[in-house]
Design an enzyme around this catalytic site. Structure first.
Site: not given
Length: 345
Positions: A55, A79, A88, A157, A165, A203, A269
């Site tokens: 703003e 805010c 703001c 996945a 797997a 991995d 992951e």
């Protein structure tokens, strides 16, 4: 007064402006100032901690008095506190703004209350315009403020029959190149990427976010959970960021520490065991399931025990998007029921 067409267009533009700002401790916020006639007279967005809020950035582009009677369209409630910058809400009041339209309320204990301050000053306030779009843009920041922990995405996945797997443990690659590129793009937007020591030892992942052969400018901090030692020559030790190691099974403690470090989004992951542990602990805000049109059979499931002994205790999801990626399909969903439901069937 209902939101006008000009204000609706201005909010769409404010969201575009907000997206220019960096993801981090502060939310991405955009603002558009409309004249009393509905014309755009100034735009602004927040460029990071310590810089003017959206703003104030927009107001700074106007001559003194030019905002009098105007409308401020802002993605987040203005805010109402003084931090590294002033409130703001007060800046809008002092500028002579007559009306404020915002999308999402500020969830902060200290920073909220701007709308009430504006109303007390006689300014007309309208909230909720394109709230869903703004929530999507700043979901990480909202989660961090509402729950006191990072926004958590759990990714895996799988084959069409739900396997991660083949029977011998091989899994590269179940999905195709389009899906893998999408994963790396999403990694680059996260504050941290989490795996277990089992994945590291099996991995040897680099845990970087790659754009083809190059690295994305933003890289997630690598995080490893588990008691087994990560080898000194592990690929992740060459990551642009120093890895974080947690010798614990207490996932709540891990995410609390990441939050304390200023990390607002994490990408899990780490394989079936870690993904299942996060879901079982109620620490999954978003699920990304990349499904490949292949059949593997066997017992290497994409998820293991997530604490669902009976159908009534199923973790219910709402699908946000079905996204084709080459031959594969990405399912993006969020958790809508994170505990048992009595009497359901």
């Amino acid at each position: 007064m209902a939101v006008t067409g000009a204000e609706r267009h201005a909010m769409t533009r404010a969201i575009e402006l907000a997206a220019r700002g960096p993801r981090g401790v502060n939310p991405q916020v955009g603002a558009v100032i409309l004249s009393p006639a509905g014309d755009v007279i100034a735009e602004g967005w927040h460029r990071g901690a310590g810089t003017p809020h959206a703003e104030v950035d927009a107001l700074s582009k106007l001559e003194d008095g030019a905002a009098r009677g105007a409308t401020a369209v802002v993605t987040l409630e203005p805010c109402n506190h003084t931090g590294r910058t002033g409130p703001c809400a007060l800046a809008l009041i002092n500028a002579g703004i007559a009306r404020v339209v915002y999308a999402e309320s500020d969830p902060g204990d200290a920073s909220s209350g701007g709308a009430e301050r504006l109303r007390t000053a006689g300014i007309e306030v309208q909230s909720g315009e394109q709230k869903d779009a703004v929530d999507t843009l700043i979901s990480d920041w909202l989660t961090a403020h509402r729950l006191g922990r990072p926004h958590i995405t759990v990714k895996w996945a799988q084959s069409l029959d739900g396997r991660a797997a083949a029977s011998d443990g091989t899994s590269q690659w179940i999905t195709g190149s389009d899906a893998r590129a999408d994963v790396h793009r999403r990694r680059s937007a996260a504050g941290a990427i989490i795996v277990g020591t089992g994945t590291v030892l099996a991995d040897d992942p680099a845990l970087t976010a790659r754009n083809g052969d190059a690295l994305y400018d933003h890289q997630p901090i690598p995080v490893v959970i588990g008691s087994r030692t990560t080898p000194e020559d592990a690929a992740l030790r060459s990551h642009p960021h120093e890895p974080l190691f947690y010798d614990t099974h207490d996932l709540h403690a891990v995410v609390a520490d990441l939050h304390a470090r200023g990390i607002q989004s994490v990408f899990v992951e780490g394989g079936p065991i870690l993904a299942s542990s996060f879901i079982a602990a109620g620490l999954a805000d978003r699920v990304l399931a990349y499904i490949a049109p292949v059949l593997l059979g066997g017992d290497r499931l994409a998820l293991t025990d997530i604490g669902v002994p009976t159908i009534g205790a199923a973790r219910r999801l709402a699908v946000d998007e079905w996204k084709p990626l080459g031959a594969d399909l990405l399912v993006i969903a969020h958790v809508i029921d994170d505990g048992p439901q009595e009497g359901t069937h």
